[in-house]
Motif scaffolding. Structure first.
Motif, PDB file in Angstrom:
ATOM      1  N   ASP A  13       0.739  -1.163   0.153  1.00  0.00           N
ATOM      2  CA  ASP A  13      -0.186  -0.365   0.309  1.00  0.00           C
ATOM      3  C   ASP A  13       1.111   1.205   0.146  1.00  0.00           C
ATOM      4  O   ASP A  13       0.212   2.681  -0.741  1.00  0.00           O
ATOM      5  CB  ASP A  13      -1.051   0.447   1.307  1.00  0.00           C
ATOM      6  N   HIS A  14       2.141   0.813   0.446  1.00  0.00           N
ATOM      7  CA  HIS A  14       2.955   2.220   0.460  1.00  0.00           C
ATOM      8  C   HIS A  14       4.197   2.587  -0.165  1.00  0.00           C
ATOM      9  O   HIS A  14       5.302   2.951   0.381  1.00  0.00           O
ATOM     10  CB  HIS A  14       4.064   2.354   1.920  1.00  0.00           C
ATOM     11  N   ARG A  15       4.237   1.638  -1.462  1.00  0.00           N
ATOM     12  CA  ARG A  15       5.265   1.792  -1.898  1.00  0.00           C
ATOM     13  C   ARG A  15       6.067   3.059  -2.522  1.00  0.00           C
ATOM     14  O   ARG A  15       7.715   3.315  -2.282  1.00  0.00           O
ATOM     15  CB  ARG A  15       5.030   0.439  -3.745  1.00  0.00           C
ATOM     16  N   PRO A  16       4.817   4.036  -2.987  1.00  0.00           N
ATOM     17  CA  PRO A  16       5.946   5.019  -3.635  1.00  0.00           C
ATOM     18  C   PRO A  16       6.129   6.487  -2.055  1.00  0.00           C
ATOM     19  O   PRO A  16       7.301   6.288  -2.496  1.00  0.00           O
ATOM     20  CB  PRO A  16       4.210   6.273  -3.657  1.00  0.00           C
ATOM     21  N   LEU A  17       6.222   5.503  -0.819  1.00  0.00           N
ATOM     22  CA  LEU A  17       7.064   6.562   0.230  1.00  0.00           C
ATOM     23  C   LEU A  17       8.519   5.714   1.015  1.00  0.00           C
ATOM     24  O   LEU A  17       9.042   6.330   0.813  1.00  0.00           O
ATOM     25  CB  LEU A  17       6.337   5.502   1.387  1.00  0.00           C
ATOM     26  N   LEU A  18       8.328   4.306  -0.086  1.00  0.00           N
ATOM     27  CA  LEU A  18       9.440   3.878   0.292  1.00  0.00           C
ATOM     28  C   LEU A  18      10.518   4.845  -1.298  1.00  0.00           C
ATOM     29  O   LEU A  18      11.836   5.001  -1.138  1.00  0.00           O
ATOM     30  CB  LEU A  18       9.615   2.315  -0.581  1.00  0.00           C
ATOM     31  N   VAL A  19      10.066   4.957  -2.075  1.00  0.00           N
ATOM     32  CA  VAL A  19      10.586   5.693  -3.285  1.00  0.00           C
ATOM     33  C   VAL A  19      10.860   7.049  -2.924  1.00  0.00           C
ATOM     34  O   VAL A  19      11.768   7.415  -3.051  1.00  0.00           O
ATOM     35  CB  VAL A  19       9.710   5.928  -5.018  1.00  0.00           C
ATOM     36  N   SER A  20      10.113   7.124  -2.220  1.00  0.00           N
ATOM     37  CA  SER A  20      10.371   9.540  -2.074  1.00  0.00           C
ATOM     38  C   SER A  20      11.082   9.260  -0.785  1.00  0.00           C
ATOM     39  O   SER A  20      12.918   9.966  -0.882  1.00  0.00           O
ATOM     40  CB  SER A  20       9.569   9.852  -1.563  1.00  0.00           C
ATOM     41  N   ARG A  21      11.301   7.534   0.140  1.00  0.00           N
ATOM     42  CA  ARG A  21      12.037   7.708   1.138  1.00  0.00           C
ATOM     43  C   ARG A  21      14.229   7.444   0.371  1.00  0.00           C
ATOM     44  O   ARG A  21      14.798   8.650   0.759  1.00  0.00           O
ATOM     45  CB  ARG A  21      12.271   7.201   2.232  1.00  0.00           C
ATOM     46  N   TYR A  22      13.874   6.764  -0.322  1.00  0.00           N
ATOM     47  CA  TYR A  22      15.081   6.509  -1.670  1.00  0.00           C
ATOM     48  C   TYR A  22      15.501   7.859  -2.030  1.00  0.00           C
ATOM     49  O   TYR A  22      16.904   8.031  -2.209  1.00  0.00           O
ATOM     50  CB  TYR A  22      15.355   5.362  -2.247  1.00  0.00           C
ATOM     51  N   GLU A  23      15.092   8.540  -2.590  1.00  0.00           N
ATOM     52  CA  GLU A  23      15.496   9.663  -3.354  1.00  0.00           C
ATOM     53  C   GLU A  23      15.647  10.524  -1.871  1.00  0.00           C
ATOM     54  O   GLU A  23      17.043  11.500  -2.220  1.00  0.00           O
ATOM     55  CB  GLU A  23      14.163  10.625  -3.920  1.00  0.00           C
ATOM     56  N   LEU A  24      15.041  11.262  -1.319  1.00  0.00           N
ATOM     57  CA  LEU A  24      15.740  12.095  -0.303  1.00  0.00           C
ATOM     58  C   LEU A  24      16.793  11.304   0.750  1.00  0.00           C
ATOM     59  O   LEU A  24      18.365  12.445   1.146  1.00  0.00           O
ATOM     60  CB  LEU A  24      14.421  11.654   0.764  1.00  0.00           C
ATOM     61  N   ALA A  25      16.942  10.109   0.883  1.00  0.00           N
ATOM     62  CA  ALA A  25      18.150   9.879   0.942  1.00  0.00           C
ATOM     63  C   ALA A  25      19.688   9.599   0.531  1.00  0.00           C
ATOM     64  O   ALA A  25      20.669  10.174   0.836  1.00  0.00           O
ATOM     65  CB  ALA A  25      17.938   8.109   1.549  1.00  0.00           C
ATOM     66  N   LEU A  26      19.259   9.478  -1.236  1.00  0.00           N
ATOM     67  CA  LEU A  26      20.428   9.482  -1.549  1.00  0.00           C
ATOM     68  C   LEU A  26      21.010  11.559  -1.942  1.00  0.00           C
ATOM     69  O   LEU A  26      21.733  11.642  -1.932  1.00  0.00           O
ATOM     70  CB  LEU A  26      19.952   9.030  -2.944  1.00  0.00           C
ATOM     71  N   GLU A  27      19.805  12.557  -1.921  1.00  0.00           N
ATOM     72  CA  GLU A  27      19.872  13.926  -1.862  1.00  0.00           C
ATOM     73  C   GLU A  27      21.018  13.738  -0.093  1.00  0.00           C
ATOM     74  O   GLU A  27      21.492  14.778  -0.295  1.00  0.00           O
ATOM     75  CB  GLU A  27      18.980  14.411  -1.892  1.00  0.00           C
ATOM     76  N   ALA A  28      20.997  13.399   0.684  1.00  0.00           N
ATOM     77  CA  ALA A  28      21.088  13.539   2.116  1.00  0.00           C
ATOM     78  C   ALA A  28      22.947  12.907   1.870  1.00  0.00           C
ATOM     79  O   ALA A  28      23.754  13.574   2.386  1.00  0.00           O
ATOM     80  CB  ALA A  28      20.599  12.818   2.987  1.00  0.00           C
ATOM     81  N   THR A  29      23.314  12.578   1.417  1.00  0.00           N
ATOM     82  CA  THR A  29      24.830  11.659   0.886  1.00  0.00           C
ATOM     83  C   THR A  29      25.053  13.084  -0.153  1.00  0.00           C
ATOM     84  O   THR A  29      26.510  12.888   0.454  1.00  0.00           O
ATOM     85  CB  THR A  29      25.033  10.391   0.302  1.00  0.00           C
ATOM     86  N   ARG A  30      24.780  14.239  -0.250  1.00  0.00           N
ATOM     87  CA  ARG A  30      25.159  14.694  -1.347  1.00  0.00           C
ATOM     88  C   ARG A  30      24.920  16.285  -0.520  1.00  0.00           C
ATOM     89  O   ARG A  30      25.509  17.518  -0.834  1.00  0.00           O
ATOM     90  CB  ARG A  30      24.607  15.303  -3.080  1.00  0.00           C
TER      91      ARG A  30
END
Length: 204
Positions: free
Chosen positions: A102-119
């Motif tokens: 039910d919440h796959r989009p939340l996973l995708v947005s989390r991954y985008e934010l986590a990767l941006e946080a590395t930069r």
């Protein structure tokens, strides 16, 4: 009748929701103040008034991400610290299943934010503080389940769960979502292996 204006909280939620939607659909490059205004149906300039810089916009997205993820399991579904290992297995398996169904989009947005946080070191600090709200309760649950090293075991459990969710949401197993029963078996095997035997029982 004229509609009541947004409260500051509701407008922040609309901006956060729109930002997460854009991250899912367009990635980090598609996240702009103008695009958020358009997605949220807000007058031009509304997002800039709420979050003037890109860092502030990203923090708004992270804040909303944490809030929405906290609802994947409602408070009454979370096991108490003395509920025992079986209740922890049930809760974790249910949370994983809900994320993957039910919440796959939340996973995708989390991954985008986590990767941006590395930069972005400034976002890394904010992202880590926001995510810490999930770590403490899990460590307490591991202690209650009988772990002799609850912080290390909590890290292992989080890493296993994150790896499974990534594989099933964006990785090579994206087309096959494990059933709730399969997820429960996996969590049960992992916890019993870490704890080295039977769970500490919950209340009778």
């Amino acid at each position: 009748m004229t509609a009541a204006p947004d409260s500051p909280a509701s407008r922040a939620d609309r901006i956060g929701d729109a930002a997460l939607d854009l991250l899912v659909e367009r990635g980090m490059r598609g996240l702009t103040h103008r695009a958020v205004d358009e997605r949220a149906g807000l007058p031009q300039g509304s997002t800039s008034n709420h979050a003037r810089t890109r860092q502030a916009l990203l923090e708004t997205a992270v804040r909303r991400q944490v809030e929405l993820e906290s609802r994947v399991l409602t408070p009454h579904e979370m096991p108490g610290p003395d509920s025992g290992g079986d209740a922890l297995v049930d809760a974790l398996a249910l949370a994983l299943h809900r994320y993957l169904t039910d919440h796959r989009p939340l996973l995708v947005s989390r991954y985008e934010l986590a990767l941006e946080a590395t930069r972005r070191p400034e976002l890394r600090s904010f992202f880590d503080r926001a995510g810490a709200v999930f770590h403490g309760p899990l460590t307490a649950m591991m202690t209650a389940a009988g772990s002799a090293s609850p912080e290390r075991h909590a890290l292992s459990l989080i890493a296993w769960s994150e790896g499974l969710m990534f594989s099933c949401a964006a990785g090579s197993f994206h087309a096959a979502v494990p059933s709730l029963a399969e997820l429960r078996t996996g969590v049960d095997e992992l916890l019993r292996g870490m704890l080295g035997g039977p769970f500490r029982p919950g209340p009778a």
